[in-house]
Scaffold this active site. Structure first.
Site, PDB file in Angstrom:
ATOM      1  N   ASP A 214     -23.160   7.938   1.690  1.00  0.00           N
ATOM      2  CA  ASP A 214     -22.728   9.096   2.538  1.00  0.00           C
ATOM      3  C   ASP A 214     -21.375   9.656   1.973  1.00  0.00           C
ATOM      4  O   ASP A 214     -20.811  10.652   2.235  1.00  0.00           O
ATOM      5  CB  ASP A 214     -22.282   8.660   3.982  1.00  0.00           C
ATOM      6  CG  ASP A 214     -23.670   8.785   4.980  1.00  0.00           C
ATOM      7  OD1 ASP A 214     -24.701   9.579   4.471  1.00  0.00           O
ATOM      8  OD2 ASP A 214     -23.682   8.040   5.948  1.00  0.00           O
TER       9      ASP A 214
ATOM     10  N   TYR B 289     -24.978  18.344   7.164  1.00  0.00           N
ATOM     11  CA  TYR B 289     -24.508  17.051   8.308  1.00  0.00           C
ATOM     12  C   TYR B 289     -23.238  17.683   8.851  1.00  0.00           C
ATOM     13  O   TYR B 289     -22.376  18.310   8.302  1.00  0.00           O
ATOM     14  CB  TYR B 289     -24.084  15.928   7.444  1.00  0.00           C
ATOM     15  CG  TYR B 289     -23.580  14.729   8.072  1.00  0.00           C
ATOM     16  CD1 TYR B 289     -24.491  13.847   8.528  1.00  0.00           C
ATOM     17  CD2 TYR B 289     -22.243  14.529   8.366  1.00  0.00           C
ATOM     18  CE1 TYR B 289     -23.914  12.707   9.171  1.00  0.00           C
ATOM     19  CE2 TYR B 289     -21.819  13.422   9.260  1.00  0.00           C
ATOM     20  CZ  TYR B 289     -22.657  12.664   9.637  1.00  0.00           C
ATOM     21  OH  TYR B 289     -22.166  11.538  10.245  1.00  0.00           O
TER      22      TYR B 289
ATOM     23  N   SER C 255       7.731   5.122  -4.045  1.00  0.00           N
ATOM     24  CA  SER C 255       6.837   3.607  -4.289  1.00  0.00           C
ATOM     25  C   SER C 255       6.705   3.622  -6.050  1.00  0.00           C
ATOM     26  O   SER C 255       6.679   4.544  -6.777  1.00  0.00           O
ATOM     27  CB  SER C 255       5.405   4.267  -3.862  1.00  0.00           C
ATOM     28  OG  SER C 255       4.377   3.376  -4.156  1.00  0.00           O
ATOM     29  N   SER C 256       6.730   2.102  -6.181  1.00  0.00           N
ATOM     30  CA  SER C 256       6.502   1.777  -7.431  1.00  0.00           C
ATOM     31  C   SER C 256       5.210   2.444  -8.228  1.00  0.00           C
ATOM     32  O   SER C 256       5.246   2.175  -9.626  1.00  0.00           O
ATOM     33  CB  SER C 256       6.846   0.196  -7.544  1.00  0.00           C
ATOM     34  OG  SER C 256       5.769  -0.365  -6.578  1.00  0.00           O
ATOM     35  N   ASP C 257       4.169   2.805  -7.384  1.00  0.00           N
ATOM     36  CA  ASP C 257       2.945   3.094  -7.896  1.00  0.00           C
ATOM     37  C   ASP C 257       3.012   4.687  -8.159  1.00  0.00           C
ATOM     38  O   ASP C 257       1.841   5.155  -8.361  1.00  0.00           O
ATOM     39  CB  ASP C 257       1.990   2.785  -7.124  1.00  0.00           C
ATOM     40  CG  ASP C 257       1.826   1.306  -7.086  1.00  0.00           C
ATOM     41  OD1 ASP C 257       1.726   0.538  -8.072  1.00  0.00           O
ATOM     42  OD2 ASP C 257       1.599   0.383  -5.930  1.00  0.00           O
TER      43      ASP C 257
ATOM     44  N   SER D 236       9.576   2.952  -1.572  1.00  0.00           N
ATOM     45  CA  SER D 236       9.203   1.884  -2.271  1.00  0.00           C
ATOM     46  C   SER D 236       9.905   0.601  -1.404  1.00  0.00           C
ATOM     47  O   SER D 236      11.237   0.643  -1.038  1.00  0.00           O
ATOM     48  CB  SER D 236       9.915   1.695  -3.712  1.00  0.00           C
ATOM     49  OG  SER D 236       9.611   0.187  -4.080  1.00  0.00           O
ATOM     50  N   GLY D 237       8.939  -0.377  -0.857  1.00  0.00           N
ATOM     51  CA  GLY D 237       9.482  -1.251  -0.262  1.00  0.00           C
ATOM     52  C   GLY D 237      10.020  -1.211   1.150  1.00  0.00           C
ATOM     53  O   GLY D 237      10.828  -2.031   1.488  1.00  0.00           O
TER      54      GLY D 237
ATOM     55  N   HIS E  82      -4.202  -3.092  -1.032  1.00  0.00           N
ATOM     56  CA  HIS E  82      -4.932  -4.239  -1.565  1.00  0.00           C
ATOM     57  C   HIS E  82      -5.729  -4.918  -0.340  1.00  0.00           C
ATOM     58  O   HIS E  82      -5.935  -6.218  -0.158  1.00  0.00           O
ATOM     59  CB  HIS E  82      -3.726  -5.223  -1.777  1.00  0.00           C
ATOM     60  CG  HIS E  82      -3.009  -5.105  -2.991  1.00  0.00           C
ATOM     61  ND1 HIS E  82      -2.122  -5.844  -3.828  1.00  0.00           N
ATOM     62  CD2 HIS E  82      -2.864  -3.753  -3.798  1.00  0.00           C
ATOM     63  CE1 HIS E  82      -1.428  -5.062  -4.765  1.00  0.00           C
ATOM     64  NE2 HIS E  82      -1.795  -3.853  -4.708  1.00  0.00           N
TER      65      HIS E  82
ATOM     66  N   HIS F 220      -3.229   4.082  -1.989  1.00  0.00           N
ATOM     67  CA  HIS F 220      -3.495   2.745  -3.027  1.00  0.00           C
ATOM     68  C   HIS F 220      -3.330   1.606  -1.710  1.00  0.00           C
ATOM     69  O   HIS F 220      -2.522   1.716  -1.192  1.00  0.00           O
ATOM     70  CB  HIS F 220      -2.620   2.527  -3.897  1.00  0.00           C
ATOM     71  CG  HIS F 220      -2.760   1.149  -4.643  1.00  0.00           C
ATOM     72  ND1 HIS F 220      -3.949   0.433  -5.083  1.00  0.00           N
ATOM     73  CD2 HIS F 220      -1.705   0.306  -4.856  1.00  0.00           C
ATOM     74  CE1 HIS F 220      -3.627  -0.622  -5.478  1.00  0.00           C
ATOM     75  NE2 HIS F 220      -2.382  -0.969  -5.306  1.00  0.00           N
TER      76      HIS F 220
ATOM     77  N   HIS G 125      -6.963  -5.857  -9.818  1.00  0.00           N
ATOM     78  CA  HIS G 125      -5.672  -5.221  -8.864  1.00  0.00           C
ATOM     79  C   HIS G 125      -6.147  -4.974  -7.492  1.00  0.00           C
ATOM     80  O   HIS G 125      -6.211  -5.661  -6.691  1.00  0.00           O
ATOM     81  CB  HIS G 125      -5.026  -4.183  -9.751  1.00  0.00           C
ATOM     82  CG  HIS G 125      -3.844  -3.571  -9.085  1.00  0.00           C
ATOM     83  ND1 HIS G 125      -3.085  -2.811  -9.667  1.00  0.00           N
ATOM     84  CD2 HIS G 125      -3.342  -3.622  -7.766  1.00  0.00           C
ATOM     85  CE1 HIS G 125      -2.175  -2.359  -8.807  1.00  0.00           C
ATOM     86  NE2 HIS G 125      -2.366  -2.872  -7.960  1.00  0.00           N
TER      87      HIS G 125
ATOM     88  N   GLY H 242       0.776  -1.325   0.068  1.00  0.00           N
ATOM     89  CA  GLY H 242      -0.095   0.130   0.132  1.00  0.00           C
ATOM     90  C   GLY H 242       0.920   1.151   0.156  1.00  0.00           C
ATOM     91  O   GLY H 242       2.019   1.225   0.201  1.00  0.00           O
ATOM     92  N   ASN H 243       0.383   2.412  -0.266  1.00  0.00           N
ATOM     93  CA  ASN H 243       1.113   3.762  -0.465  1.00  0.00           C
ATOM     94  C   ASN H 243      -0.008   4.908  -0.426  1.00  0.00           C
ATOM     95  O   ASN H 243      -0.966   4.721  -0.789  1.00  0.00           O
ATOM     96  CB  ASN H 243       1.945   3.646  -1.490  1.00  0.00           C
ATOM     97  CG  ASN H 243       1.383   3.203  -2.865  1.00  0.00           C
ATOM     98  OD1 ASN H 243       0.312   3.649  -3.380  1.00  0.00           O
ATOM     99  ND2 ASN H 243       1.651   2.037  -3.322  1.00  0.00           N
TER     100      ASN H 243
HETATM  101 ZN   LIG Z   1      -1.122  -2.547  -6.095  1.00  0.00          ZN
END
Ligand SMILES: [Zn+2]
Length: 227
Positions: free
Chosen positions: A118, A225, A72-74, A43-44, A95, A93, A167, A26-27
């Site tokens: 909502d 609200y 991050s690779s994303d 990354s990682g 998973h 992002h 994905h 995630g990132n």
């Molecule tokens: Zn991913």
């Protein structure tokens, strides 16, 4: 920039805290619009060892400006969203299990109740499949492009997240904390939708007037609200 690094660090740490991220899957990122710079997770790097100073600063073209690690690779996916939507301040992002299950099933997460309405105005869309070519060349950029293509003319703050086919989820918001909030909500409504559909496979989508009421009282021009 130090403040933004801290916000992005906090947002990243909130992902495993909310059960959305296993290992490093995630990132989170955020953007300084005035300077055109994006802060993103390295990354990682394991969450347990991460510090705010490990966050990486890149420009909108992905060139590293500051930070000891590779971003991050994303990153290219995040940048495609920031370039296309000036309203966005943060992107996340993960998973997370239930949202990813809908992505793997290749289905939009249907709007079935007020918890969903909502935050998300209508179904949470699922992108089309990427072609082999789109995966082999500039995969992360093409992931961003397919998200933009799927959103079409929708207001990204009315659809603050999407599932990418086979994905997983991407969410966004006005800042990094808001994007995390939407990631948590998406996971919850993905789970509720799965259970509701299991109980009643013939269930109907939320009534339009009920969805409009719930979304608009929080997000419409006459929102009332909250405090
Ligand atoms: Zn991913």
């Amino acid at each position: 920039m130090q403040k933004l690094k801290q916000q992005v660090f906090d947002a990243n740490m909130d992902l495993p805290r909310n059960g959305l991220v296993t290992f490093t899957w995630g990132n989170a990122s955020a953007i300084d619009r005035e300077r055109g710079l994006v802060v993103i997770k390295p990354s990682g790097i394991a969450y347990g060892n991460m510090k705010s100073d490990d966050m990486v600063v890149v420009d909108l073209q992905g060139n590293r400006v500051e930070g000891p690690w590779c971003p991050s690779s994303d990153t290219a996916t995040h940048l495609a969203l920031y370039r296309r939507y000036p309203q966005l301040g943060g992107v996340v992002h993960t998973h997370s299990t239930y949202a990813t299950a809908w992505a793997q099933a290749g289905l939009a997460i249907p709007a079935l109740g007020t918890t969903h309405a909502d935050y998300f105005f209508g179904d949470i869309p699922c992108t089309r499949a990427l072609s082999e070519e789109e995966v082999q060349e500039e995969y992360e950029l093409n992931t961003g492009k397919v998200i933009v293509e799927t959103l079409g003319t929708s207001d990204p703050l009315h659809t603050p997240g999407i599932v990418v086919y086979q994905h997983g989820p991407f969410t966004w918001g006005k800042d990094a904390a808001d994007a995390v909030h939407h990631a948590v909500v998406m996971e919850a409504v993905a789970r509720m939708a799965w259970i509701a559909r299991s109980i009643n496979p013939a269930l109907k989508p939320i009534d339009t007037y009920l969805m409009n009421k719930h979304f608009m009282r929080k997000h419409g021009p006459n929102a009332y609200y909250g405090q």
